[in-house]
Design an enzyme around this catalytic site. Sequence first.
Site, short mmCIF file in Angstrom:
data_model
loop_
_atom_site.label_atom_id
_atom_site.label_comp_id
_atom_site.label_asym_id
_atom_site.label_seq_id
_atom_site.Cartn_x
_atom_site.Cartn_y
_atom_site.Cartn_z
N PRO A 74 0.84 -1.20 0.00
CG PRO A 74 0.05 -1.01 2.18
CD PRO A 74 0.76 -1.95 1.27
CB ALA A 79 -3.83 4.16 3.71
N GLY A 120 -3.65 -1.66 10.41
CA GLY A 120 -3.46 -1.69 11.86
C GLY A 120 -2.02 -1.34 12.23
CB ALA A 121 0.84 -1.16 10.26
CE1 TYR A 156 -0.78 7.74 9.94
CE2 TYR A 156 -0.14 5.67 8.90
CZ TYR A 156 -0.01 7.04 9.02
OH TYR A 156 0.89 7.72 8.23
NE ARG A 183 1.98 -3.15 5.64
CZ ARG A 183 2.72 -2.35 4.88
NH1 ARG A 183 2.32 -1.12 4.64
NH2 ARG A 183 3.86 -2.77 4.35
NE ARG A 227 10.91 2.73 0.28
CZ ARG A 227 11.64 2.73 1.38
NH1 ARG A 227 12.18 3.88 1.79
NH2 ARG A 227 11.85 1.64 2.07
C1 FNR Z 1 4.17 3.98 2.26
N1 FNR Z 1 3.78 2.94 3.11
C2 FNR Z 1 2.45 2.78 3.43
N2 FNR Z 1 2.05 1.78 4.25
C3 FNR Z 1 0.73 1.56 4.49
O1 FNR Z 1 0.40 0.63 5.22
N3 FNR Z 1 -0.21 2.34 3.90
C4 FNR Z 1 0.10 3.38 3.09
O2 FNR Z 1 -0.78 4.05 2.56
C5 FNR Z 1 1.49 3.64 2.87
N4 FNR Z 1 1.90 4.69 2.11
C6 FNR Z 1 3.20 4.86 1.76
C7 FNR Z 1 3.57 5.87 0.88
C8 FNR Z 1 4.88 6.00 0.48
C9 FNR Z 1 5.23 7.08 -0.48
C10 FNR Z 1 5.86 5.11 0.97
C11 FNR Z 1 7.28 5.21 0.51
C12 FNR Z 1 5.50 4.12 1.84
C13 FNR Z 1 4.75 1.90 3.52
C14 FNR Z 1 4.90 0.84 2.40
O3 FNR Z 1 3.72 0.07 2.28
C15 FNR Z 1 6.08 -0.12 2.66
O4 FNR Z 1 5.89 -0.78 3.90
C16 FNR Z 1 7.42 0.58 2.67
O5 FNR Z 1 7.54 1.45 1.57
C17 FNR Z 1 8.59 -0.39 2.68
O6 FNR Z 1 8.63 -1.15 1.50
P1 FNR Z 1 9.68 -0.81 0.31
O7 FNR Z 1 9.30 0.51 -0.24
O8 FNR Z 1 11.04 -0.77 0.94
O9 FNR Z 1 9.52 -1.93 -0.66
C1 8K6 Z 2 1.98 12.19 2.17
C2 8K6 Z 2 1.68 11.19 3.21
C3 8K6 Z 2 2.29 9.88 3.04
C4 8K6 Z 2 2.17 9.01 4.24
C5 8K6 Z 2 3.02 7.81 4.20
C6 8K6 Z 2 4.44 8.05 4.56
C7 8K6 Z 2 5.31 8.23 3.38
C8 8K6 Z 2 6.72 8.55 3.70
C9 8K6 Z 2 7.63 8.42 2.52
C10 8K6 Z 2 9.09 8.61 2.81
C11 8K6 Z 2 9.82 7.37 3.15
C12 8K6 Z 2 10.94 7.57 4.10
C13 8K6 Z 2 11.08 6.52 5.16
C14 8K6 Z 2 10.75 7.00 6.54
C15 8K6 Z 2 10.74 5.92 7.57
C16 8K6 Z 2 10.28 6.39 8.91
C17 8K6 Z 2 10.60 5.41 9.97
C18 8K6 Z 2 11.73 5.74 10.84
#
Ligand code: FNR
Ligand code: 8K6
Length: 350
Positions: free
Chosen positions: A25, A58, A178-179, A182, A229, A320
């Site tokens: 997600p 989400a 659930g992760a 939030y 989750r 990503r």
């Molecule tokens: C996320 N992640 C995330 N997780 C989740 O449960 N719901 C969400 O809506 C989001 N949104 C989100 C946006 C962006 C831009 C990022 C980078 C990440 C976390 C994501 O599902 C995942 O756990 C992490 O990105 C780690 O996996 P990768 O990116 O290392 O393969």
């Molecule tokens: C615009 C809202 C998006 C909400 C999801 C979070 C996206 C964050 C993307 C950046 C990734 C960087 C990793 C940060 C990890 C934090 C844990 C220490």
Amino acid sequence: MTDNLFQTYALNGTLSLKNRILMAPLTRCMADDELVPTQAMADYYARRAESGLIISEATIIRPDGQGYPNTPGLFTPAQIDGWRVVTDAVHKADGKIFAQLWHTGRVAHPHFYQSTGSSDVMAPSAAGVEGSVPRMRELTYQVPKAVSIEEIAQLVQDYAQAAANAIDAGFDGVEIHGANGYLIDQFLHHDSNRRTDEYGQAPENMSRFALEVVDAIAARIGNDRTALRVSPGAYFNMAGDNRDRAVFDYLIPELEKRDLAFLHIGIFDDAMEFDYLDGRASSYVRSIYNKTLVGVGSFTAETGSSAIAEDKFDLLAIGRPFIANPDYVELVRDGKALVEYSDEMLTSLV
Ligand code: FNR
Ligand code: 8K6
């Protein structure tokens, strides 16, 4: 060698996945101002339909669950219709898609739901987070209101209604968020849950809200279409506490009894270790949960494939790299080079 990623996988009696690669997600903040998914979002998801299962970004269950701009919803007829366009496009491309159901709890901001007339932020306890909404730095977080027992019952109902709406919109199932600090996760950690009633203090009580949501949704749409989750390791908008371990020691075996579609770890890097979990979140969950587990967090196809071969989890979610490579599955299958992800890619939906 990544062959094991391309085996089919039977989730349960109803769903069979064509491979073991899930799209994680990923919040993109690209819904329209009524929080309705757009045609561009339908195209974006359809391009990724080669994954065994897409988990949607989400999606909020009700207005006061919103903590970021333009995150989609699943509580109005227009939002349901918008999602139907997405699920149709994914199914036409031979994919499967679950909706991730979200309420941000204390990370919500009333700026986003001022039209409802409510300025309350709902959370287990009146314990706020520091800081402000990403990319909207003028919006600092508010101290939340501790939800009443009646409000908890309404939240459970609203999760179940959003799950029914997801099925109405053509989703193959739902993943309950659930992760990541939030609402549901806020009940599961001592940092955010300081209640002294039947939703606080003891592991059974702190797990109660999560299990009520799971049970209400499973009753509505079937346990085989319900997934969850969780983040046993607090890492995002949350301080870890050694006492949190006992909460998950209780919760996770309870989840196993529910026979869900899968359990998914919420983390950015699975290499992170938590002293109170004696190591990685995924190893901890694997040691007490014997059903389908989804691993995630800074994996490549190669490291994820090895982790599955070593029985650390069953399915691999990719986040990503899927933003950077719509054709991630095809590229891995063909052994071709991937485009590297960068944060600038978040500004457009490709
Ligand atoms: C996320 N992640 C995330 N997780 C989740 O449960 N719901 C969400 O809506 C989001 N949104 C989100 C946006 C962006 C831009 C990022 C980078 C990440 C976390 C994501 O599902 C995942 O756990 C992490 O990105 C780690 O996996 P990768 O990116 O290392 O393969
Ligand atoms: C615009 C809202 C998006 C909400 C999801 C979070 C996206 C964050 C993307 C950046 C990734 C960087 C990793 C940060 C990890 C934090 C844990 C220490």
